[in-house]
Design an enzyme around this catalytic site. Structure first.
Site, PDB file in Angstrom:
ATOM      1  N   LYS A  50     130.903   8.535  97.557  1.00 22.10           N
ATOM      2  CA  LYS A  50     129.925   9.250  96.774  1.00 22.10           C
ATOM      3  C   LYS A  50     128.381   9.092  97.427  1.00 22.10           C
ATOM      4  O   LYS A  50     127.662   9.728  97.820  1.00 22.10           O
ATOM      5  CB  LYS A  50     129.974   9.307  95.192  1.00 22.10           C
ATOM      6  CG  LYS A  50     131.182  10.049  94.837  1.00 22.10           C
ATOM      7  CD  LYS A  50     131.437   9.885  93.386  1.00 22.10           C
ATOM      8  CE  LYS A  50     132.676  10.404  92.824  1.00 22.10           C
ATOM      9  NZ  LYS A  50     133.234   9.967  91.483  1.00 22.10           N
ATOM     10  N   GLN A  94     131.409   6.717  86.309  1.00 22.73           N
ATOM     11  CA  GLN A  94     132.599   6.686  87.083  1.00 22.73           C
ATOM     12  C   GLN A  94     133.724   6.349  86.116  1.00 22.73           C
ATOM     13  O   GLN A  94     133.881   5.500  85.152  1.00 22.73           O
ATOM     14  CB  GLN A  94     132.604   5.637  88.179  1.00 22.73           C
ATOM     15  CG  GLN A  94     133.922   5.534  89.078  1.00 22.73           C
ATOM     16  CD  GLN A  94     134.053   7.024  89.796  1.00 22.73           C
ATOM     17  OE1 GLN A  94     133.327   7.644  90.353  1.00 22.73           O
ATOM     18  NE2 GLN A  94     135.455   7.369  89.908  1.00 22.73           N
ATOM     19  N   ASP A 117     128.906  15.714  86.674  1.00 18.79           N
ATOM     20  CA  ASP A 117     130.460  15.861  86.490  1.00 18.79           C
ATOM     21  C   ASP A 117     130.763  16.929  85.534  1.00 18.79           C
ATOM     22  O   ASP A 117     131.914  17.338  85.940  1.00 18.79           O
ATOM     23  CB  ASP A 117     130.750  14.669  85.728  1.00 18.79           C
ATOM     24  CG  ASP A 117     131.537  13.508  86.737  1.00 18.79           C
ATOM     25  OD1 ASP A 117     131.832  14.031  87.712  1.00 18.79           O
ATOM     26  OD2 ASP A 117     131.657  12.240  86.186  1.00 18.79           O
TER      27      ASP A 117
END
Ligand code: NAP
Length: 288
Positions: A50, A94, A117
């Protein structure tokens, strides 16, 4: 005739080139914070990918690494300070988190406008309302982008989504059934009586189960489009490292389907690209 490969890397590259243009026109440099707690090796690889993607596109990234023993309160304090940082446009925690942390309540704490997200209940709820201009979870959004990129007709088609998780299966089903996509959707899960028969009726099958190569060629209607979301590590003595990545779809499905996304190189790159897209969208919205 073997199935055509639905190449997620090319689709992601296409999306990235459009994002680079948008970033160049953005009033501020988009800025993403990635928080990782603990030392799960796979999670560190995902985070590195990422960060690399941010660098490639010209998105600023801040990488916050917290030790495994970090308390719930300390992670909450981190999220609150990121929410209050007006230079930030995206916050990503994460997953998976160490088991002593309550992931759901941490997600609830993220400012929905920075929830790149797309897992905050406010953002998931908007999908049910058909408001698709917000933060949509990256994996199902990436699958929709791939289907559109490959000109797959969805309207009036039968789609089966295997899996009903909040992050992939359920939002995927809603997106396929939403206005504009207009598919007729069946959700298959672990209590479904006959997953094979459900899949055989489908023009489009999206597998998001986490069971290596579960979807076999005799589950698929000839000519169907099959998207393999699964990422599974399976033992393989023929490889130097002793394992290989497998999807949820058996590779021989390519002998029956018209279009099949590979693993790796399918949905994975699209998930990262959609994360970048959500970050850019947030920066544009905050500085429009
Ligand atoms: P998850 O939360 O574990 O959900 C799995 C779903 O599969 C559940 O709804 C479960 O049903 C269903 N299921 C389990 N066994 C089944 C069976 N035998 N028949 C039918 N359905 C069954 O997993 P997830 O987060 O959605 O991820 C699914 C897969 O996608 C994993 O391999 C994951 O690594 C991969 N993934 C890939 C990406 C990417 O970027 N490519 C992103 C996210 C996830 P129940 O609800 O009844 O238990």
């Amino acid at each position: 005739m073997p199935a055509k490969r639905l190449d997620g890397k090319s689709c992601a590259a296409d999306l990235e080139s459009r994002l680079i243009k948008r970033i160049s026109q953005c009033k501020v440099k988009p800025h993403l914070a990635v928080v990782i707690v603990g030392d799960d090796p796979a999670s560190h690889v995902y985070v590195r990918n990422k960060i690399l993607s941010c660098e490639r596109l010209g998105i600023k990234s801040t990488h916050i690494e917290l030790p495994s023993e970090t308390s719930q309160q300390q992670v909450e304090d981190t999220i609150i300070s990121l929410n209050n940082d007006s230079s930030l446009h995206g916050i990503l925690i994460q997953s998976p988190l160490p088991s002593h942390l309550d992931e759901e309540s941490l997600t609830d704490l993220i400012d929905p406008s920075k929830d790149v997200d797309g897992f905050h209940p406010q953002n998931l709820g908007r999908i049910v309302q058909g408001r698709l201009d917000g933060m949509i979870p990256c994996t199902p959004a990436g699958v929709m982008e791939m289907l559109r990129w490959a000109n797959v007709e969805m309207s009036g088609k039968k789609a089966v989504v295997i899996g009903r998780s909040f992050n992939v299966g359920m939002p995927q089903a809603l997106l396929l059934a939403s206005r504009g996509a207009d598919a007729t959707v069946t959700v298959v899960h672990s209590r479904t009586l006959d997953a094979k028969t459900e899949c055989l009726a489908a023009d489009i099958v999206i597998a998001a189960v986490g069971k290596p190569e579960m979807v076999k060629p005799d589950w698929i209607k000839p000519g169907a489009v099959v998207i393999d979301v699964g990422i599974n590590r399976v033992d393989d003595d023929t490889r130097e490292r002793g394992w290989r990545l497998a999807g949820d779809v058996h590779p021989d499905v390519s002998e029956v389907a018209s279009l099949l996304s590979p693993v790796p190189g399918g949905v994975g790159p699209m998930t990262v690209a959609m994360l970048m897209a959500n970050t850019v969208r947030s920066a544009e919205a905050q500085h429009s």
